[in-house]
Design a protein around this motif. Structure first.
Motif, short mmCIF file in Angstrom:
data_model
loop_
_atom_site.label_atom_id
_atom_site.label_comp_id
_atom_site.label_asym_id
_atom_site.label_seq_id
_atom_site.Cartn_x
_atom_site.Cartn_y
_atom_site.Cartn_z
N ALA A 111 -36.32 10.67 63.10
CA ALA A 111 -35.22 10.06 63.87
C ALA A 111 -34.62 8.89 63.11
CB ALA A 111 -35.74 9.60 65.22
N ILE A 112 -34.09 9.19 61.92
CA ILE A 112 -33.47 8.16 61.08
C ILE A 112 -32.21 8.75 60.43
CG2 ILE A 112 -35.61 6.90 60.60
CD1 ILE A 112 -35.87 8.40 58.01
N PRO A 113 -31.32 7.90 59.92
CA PRO A 113 -30.15 8.42 59.22
C PRO A 113 -30.56 9.27 58.03
CG PRO A 113 -29.88 6.08 59.70
CD PRO A 113 -31.30 6.42 60.04
N PRO A 114 -29.79 10.30 57.72
CA PRO A 114 -30.19 11.24 56.66
C PRO A 114 -30.40 10.60 55.30
CG PRO A 114 -27.92 11.62 57.38
CD PRO A 114 -28.52 10.70 58.36
N ASP A 115 -29.65 9.54 54.99
CA ASP A 115 -29.82 8.92 53.67
C ASP A 115 -31.08 8.07 53.59
OD1 ASP A 115 -28.93 6.98 55.39
OD2 ASP A 115 -27.43 6.14 54.05
N GLU A 116 -31.77 7.90 54.72
CA GLU A 116 -33.04 7.17 54.72
C GLU A 116 -34.25 8.10 54.71
OE1 GLU A 116 -33.20 4.31 57.85
OE2 GLU A 116 -31.22 3.44 57.38
N VAL A 117 -34.01 9.39 54.84
CA VAL A 117 -35.11 10.36 54.79
C VAL A 117 -35.71 10.35 53.38
CG1 VAL A 117 -35.75 12.78 54.99
CG2 VAL A 117 -34.10 11.79 56.59
N LYS A 118 -37.03 10.23 53.31
CA LYS A 118 -37.70 10.07 52.02
C LYS A 118 -37.93 11.39 51.30
CE LYS A 118 -40.10 5.87 53.51
NZ LYS A 118 -41.42 5.26 53.77
N GLY A 119 -37.82 12.50 52.01
CA GLY A 119 -38.06 13.79 51.39
C GLY A 119 -38.73 14.74 52.38
N ILE A 120 -39.33 15.78 51.83
CA ILE A 120 -40.00 16.80 52.64
C ILE A 120 -41.50 16.72 52.37
CG2 ILE A 120 -40.20 19.28 53.07
CD1 ILE A 120 -37.28 19.50 52.04
N CYS A 121 -42.27 16.69 53.44
CA CYS A 121 -43.72 16.55 53.32
C CYS A 121 -44.41 17.73 53.99
CB CYS A 121 -44.18 15.24 53.96
SG CYS A 121 -45.97 14.97 53.94
N THR A 122 -45.21 18.47 53.26
CA THR A 122 -46.03 19.52 53.87
C THR A 122 -47.32 18.88 54.37
OG1 THR A 122 -46.97 20.06 51.70
CG2 THR A 122 -45.07 21.34 52.43
N CYS A 123 -47.70 19.18 55.59
CA CYS A 123 -48.80 18.44 56.21
C CYS A 123 -49.45 19.25 57.32
CB CYS A 123 -48.28 17.11 56.77
SG CYS A 123 -46.81 17.27 57.80
N ARG A 124 -50.59 18.75 57.78
CA ARG A 124 -51.33 19.37 58.86
C ARG A 124 -50.72 19.01 60.21
NH1 ARG A 124 -56.19 21.41 57.87
NH2 ARG A 124 -56.67 21.20 60.10
N GLN A 125 -51.04 19.80 61.22
CA GLN A 125 -50.74 19.44 62.59
C GLN A 125 -51.65 18.29 63.01
OE1 GLN A 125 -51.80 22.51 65.36
NE2 GLN A 125 -51.59 21.18 67.14
N GLY A 126 -51.08 17.29 63.65
CA GLY A 126 -51.87 16.15 64.11
C GLY A 126 -52.41 16.36 65.51
N LEU A 127 -52.99 15.30 66.07
CA LEU A 127 -53.51 15.32 67.43
C LEU A 127 -53.43 13.91 67.99
CD1 LEU A 127 -54.86 17.10 69.61
CD2 LEU A 127 -57.06 16.27 68.75
N ARG A 128 -52.77 13.77 69.13
CA ARG A 128 -52.64 12.47 69.77
C ARG A 128 -53.78 12.24 70.77
NH1 ARG A 128 -47.38 14.62 70.54
NH2 ARG A 128 -45.78 13.74 69.19
N ASP A 129 -53.83 11.03 71.30
CA ASP A 129 -54.79 10.69 72.34
C ASP A 129 -54.23 11.14 73.68
OD1 ASP A 129 -56.45 9.52 74.20
OD2 ASP A 129 -56.56 7.60 73.16
N TYR A 130 -55.00 11.93 74.44
CA TYR A 130 -54.52 12.45 75.71
C TYR A 130 -54.26 11.33 76.72
CZ TYR A 130 -53.97 15.71 79.60
OH TYR A 130 -53.46 16.43 80.64
N GLY A 131 -54.83 10.16 76.46
CA GLY A 131 -54.65 9.04 77.36
C GLY A 131 -53.21 8.57 77.48
N ARG A 132 -52.31 9.08 76.66
CA ARG A 132 -50.92 8.65 76.75
C ARG A 132 -50.19 9.31 77.91
NH1 ARG A 132 -46.79 11.54 73.53
NH2 ARG A 132 -47.42 13.70 73.42
N LEU A 133 -50.79 10.29 78.59
CA LEU A 133 -50.15 10.93 79.73
C LEU A 133 -49.84 9.90 80.81
CD1 LEU A 133 -49.26 13.50 81.24
CD2 LEU A 133 -51.59 13.67 82.11
#
Length: 257
Positions: A170-192
């Motif tokens: 969620a940033i302007p396109p000229d601020e995008v640093k590139g493309i990163c291949t990465c794993r799926q993350g996992l958040r804390d369920y407590g944020r519900l």
């Protein structure tokens, strides 16, 4: 290349129109089969207890009164039965689909259905900040970076029952640093977060929301990649078997046999 485009924001969604314009840079053989109305959070659900209606808007554009999965199934088994797509593109979703979002997301689930059918499938989503809501969500990063991401991915042969999940920061396109291949993350369920309110007749009703994000450490997942300003590209597979537990259970039940 024959491309099927779908989404979960609805056939008239801004992100779908953007994805169509990007896809046309790679092919003229574009088909659109998407829900008639927004189906965010529908996950990999099917419509089983009510009929699903199909509306044809032009030769290669259809809407479905059902879920994203309904849309892909109708496309593959009915509309395009004699001319199946080479690729399924789902999105571009209004809002990120990161970490455990993929289990709720209609956008990702549409790509899952394509993968189950043996079609190369890619889900694409645009993250947004709290300043951008509703129809004001900016798609600027996706507008500039979607073609750069799709070029290599459309030439990439995925393994059976796998799909690619793409998220634009969620940033302007000229601020995008590139493309990163990465794993799926996992958040804390407590944020519900559940918001309780009362209607004019005195009955309580509830909104499901999300509290502050708690991210996984290590900066190796889609969560950190997008937060750090990268386009996150994550390969996902549909085999949910946990092999270490399978081995442990085999030992546990060995004496029972």
């Amino acid at each position: 290349m024959r491309i099927l485009i779908t989404n979960d924001d609805g056939v008239n969604a801004r992100g779908l129109k953007l994805l169509e314009s990007v896809a046309r840079k790679f092919s003229d053989d574009i088909w659109i089969v998407a829900p008639a109305e927004e189906q965010s959070g529908a996950g990999h659900s099917l419509t089983l207890t009510t009929p699903v209606r199909l509306r044809r808007h032009d030769e290669r554009r259809f809407s479905v009164t059902g879920t994203p999965t309904d849309s892909v199934m109708l496309a593959l088994a009915h509309i395009m039965k004699d001319s199946p797509p080479d690729v399924v593109l789902s999105g571009i979703n209004r809002g990120a689909n990161l970490a455990e979002d993929v289990t709720y997301s209609g956008t990702v689930s549409a790509a899952m259905e394509g993968a189950l059918a043996g079609v190369r499938s890619i889900a694409l989503s645009q993250a947004y900040s709290r300043e951008g809501m509703g129809d004001t969500v900016p798609f600027a990063a996706a507008e500039v970076w979607a073609e750069r991401v799709l070029g290599p991915l459309l030439e990439f042969e995925t393994e059976p029952r796998t799909l690619i999940n793409v998220n634009f920061p969620a940033i302007p396109p000229d601020e995008v640093k590139g493309i990163c291949t990465c794993r799926q993350g996992l958040r804390d369920y407590g944020r519900l977060r559940i918001v309780q309110r009362t209607d004019p007749r005195g009955y309580d009703y509830y909104w499901f929301g999300l509290g502050p994000m708690v991210e996984t450490p290590g900066h190796q997942t889609d969560l950190e990649a997008v937060a750090d300003g990268y386009v996150a590209v994550s390969p996902l597979h549909l085999d949910l078997t946990h092999d270490p537990s399978l081995d442990a259970l085999n030992k546990r039940f060995a004496a029972v046999r």
